[in-house]
Design a protein around this motif. Structure first.
Motif, short mmCIF file in Angstrom:
data_model
loop_
_atom_site.label_atom_id
_atom_site.label_comp_id
_atom_site.label_asym_id
_atom_site.label_seq_id
_atom_site.Cartn_x
_atom_site.Cartn_y
_atom_site.Cartn_z
N LEU A 81 0.48 -1.43 0.28
CA LEU A 81 -0.28 0.28 -0.20
C LEU A 81 0.79 1.66 -0.02
CD1 LEU A 81 -2.90 -1.14 2.36
CD2 LEU A 81 -3.19 -1.23 0.45
N THR A 82 0.58 2.13 -0.36
CA THR A 82 1.37 3.66 -0.77
C THR A 82 0.83 5.06 -0.58
OG1 THR A 82 0.62 3.36 -3.26
CG2 THR A 82 2.35 2.69 -3.07
N VAL A 83 -1.00 4.58 -0.41
CA VAL A 83 -1.68 6.05 0.06
C VAL A 83 -2.64 5.09 1.20
CG1 VAL A 83 -0.49 7.07 -1.62
CG2 VAL A 83 -3.04 5.38 -2.04
N ILE A 84 -3.44 6.04 1.80
CA ILE A 84 -4.37 5.43 2.37
C ILE A 84 -5.82 6.89 1.52
CG2 ILE A 84 -5.91 6.11 4.17
CD1 ILE A 84 -3.76 3.60 4.77
N PRO A 85 -6.94 5.86 1.02
CA PRO A 85 -7.57 6.74 0.46
C PRO A 85 -8.37 7.93 0.94
CG PRO A 85 -8.50 4.23 1.20
CD PRO A 85 -7.48 4.58 1.38
N GLU A 86 -8.71 9.06 0.34
CA GLU A 86 -9.23 9.59 1.14
C GLU A 86 -10.95 9.84 1.12
OE1 GLU A 86 -8.38 13.44 1.97
OE2 GLU A 86 -6.17 13.03 1.04
N SER A 87 -11.36 8.81 1.49
CA SER A 87 -13.16 8.32 1.14
C SER A 87 -13.13 7.56 2.33
CB SER A 87 -13.12 7.65 0.48
OG SER A 87 -12.87 5.83 0.17
N ILE A 88 -11.74 7.33 3.38
CA ILE A 88 -12.57 7.02 4.63
C ILE A 88 -12.65 7.73 5.63
CG2 ILE A 88 -10.28 5.00 4.42
CD1 ILE A 88 -8.72 6.28 6.00
N THR A 89 -12.24 9.53 5.24
CA THR A 89 -13.03 10.33 5.69
C THR A 89 -14.53 10.51 6.32
OG1 THR A 89 -12.41 11.71 4.92
CG2 THR A 89 -10.59 11.76 5.90
N ASN A 90 -15.03 9.48 5.85
CA ASN A 90 -16.70 9.71 5.08
C ASN A 90 -17.04 9.46 6.97
OD1 ASN A 90 -19.38 8.38 5.92
ND2 ASN A 90 -18.78 9.12 3.61
N CYS A 91 -17.87 10.01 7.40
CA CYS A 91 -18.54 10.34 8.97
C CYS A 91 -19.33 8.26 9.10
CB CYS A 91 -19.19 10.60 9.09
SG CYS A 91 -20.67 10.66 9.26
N HIS A 92 -19.20 7.26 7.77
CA HIS A 92 -20.02 6.13 8.21
C HIS A 92 -19.09 4.99 7.67
CE1 HIS A 92 -23.76 7.70 8.02
NE2 HIS A 92 -23.69 8.49 6.80
N CYS A 93 -17.38 5.44 7.71
CA CYS A 93 -16.17 4.23 7.71
C CYS A 93 -16.23 4.08 8.73
CB CYS A 93 -15.64 5.27 6.52
SG CYS A 93 -15.75 5.52 4.71
#
Length: 282
Positions: free
Chosen positions: A180-192
């Motif tokens: 893995l090289t990055v963490i996806p920005e979408s995990i900042t979604n409040c439902h993750c």
């Protein structure tokens, strides 16, 4: 190594000191826990031994008729590691009997998928290390209601797979050695990852300090393990409250102090400053 959490406070602990610190400290701190070099060497040696002792080329269809749950002292534990099992589309394990009582599965070193276990009714802990996984789908079926610990280390997963797992009820997720090289920005979604308490991302290629900002939005996360990545420093996170000159009401941002700026300029020799560390939110 030391980490600057604020202008006046540095917190670096050994694992044996962690519990006492947690009892005394305020809520909301990240704590850096050191691990011994000898322990790390033993772990690496163990990984190499397992990789070198892989099973033969013969594959067995993963079906109820080919798998036996052995009764005894470890009731509820199914160990099919290294059995050469191959995922079989449409196979079901929910017909009653011994499979309904299985709560822990060690399925390392096979050719299985998450979908292989969707019809298990009681599995809470599942290990799929070294199953040559190139992707995973969302946790579905009966497994979605029971699974709280998943280990998909030493596969070939991508940041998109983190997103697919983020809507689950997982409390512990292990994704070591997946390149893995990055963490996806979408995990900042409040439902993750609403239930996630422990995340292990060791032995990957994460390099951006912004990783800590994104992971800080997982509000139930208590333990973050980041050994052997390429992050050179941990930024100090501050919470922007309503009334600041910003477009959002509450936002967590990475603060970069003078010490951090200096470390970000370091050469490649210093890229692994955070090796052998565990971060724990108290």
């Amino acid at each position: 190594m030391e980490i600057m959490w604020s202008k006046s406070k540095r917190v670096v602990l050994k694992r044996s000191q962690l519990e006492e610190y947690k009892r005394k400290s305020l809520v909301g701190h990240w704590v850096l826990v050191t691990e011994s070099f000898e322990d790390l060497q033993k772990e690496k040696s163990s990984k190499q031994d397992r990789r070198g002792s892989g099973g033969g080329s013969t594959c067995t269809r993963f079906a109820a008729g080919n798998v036996t749950v052995r009764p005894g002292s470890a009731e509820g534990f199914l160990d099919i590691s290294g059995g050469g099992y191959l995922h079989a589309e449409g196979e079901r394990f929910d017909g009653g009997g011994s499979f309904d009582r299985v709560s822990t599965v060690n399925a390392d070193d096979n050719h299985l998928r998450l979908e292989s276990f969707h019809t298990f009714k009681s599995v809470r802990r599942l290990s799929l290390r070294r199953n040559r996984l190139k992707s995973v789908g969302p946790i579905d079926g009966d497994l979605a209601e029971t699974l709280i610990r998943l280990d998909v280390s030493e596969n070939q997963l991508s940041p998109d797979d983190i997103c697919r797992l983020s809507m689950s009820k997982l409390e512990e997720l292990y994704m070591l050695a997946n390149n893995l090289t990055v963490i996806p920005e979408s995990i900042t979604n409040c439902h993750c990852f609403l239930s996630l308490k422990l995340l292990d991302l060791s032995d990957n290629y994460l390099s951006c300090p912004r990783t800590f900002y994104m992971l800080s939005t997982l509000h139930n996360l208590q333990t973050l393990i980041m050994s052997n990545n390429r992050i050179s420093y941990v930024p100090y996170l501050i919470s922007k409250q309503e009334g600041d000159n910003s477009n959002s009401d509450n936002k967590t941002e990475a603060y970069q102090g003078e010490e951090d700026i200096e470390s970000s300029k370091s050469d490649d020799v210093k890229k692994n400053q955070l090796n052998l560390k565990t971060l724990v939110r108290t």
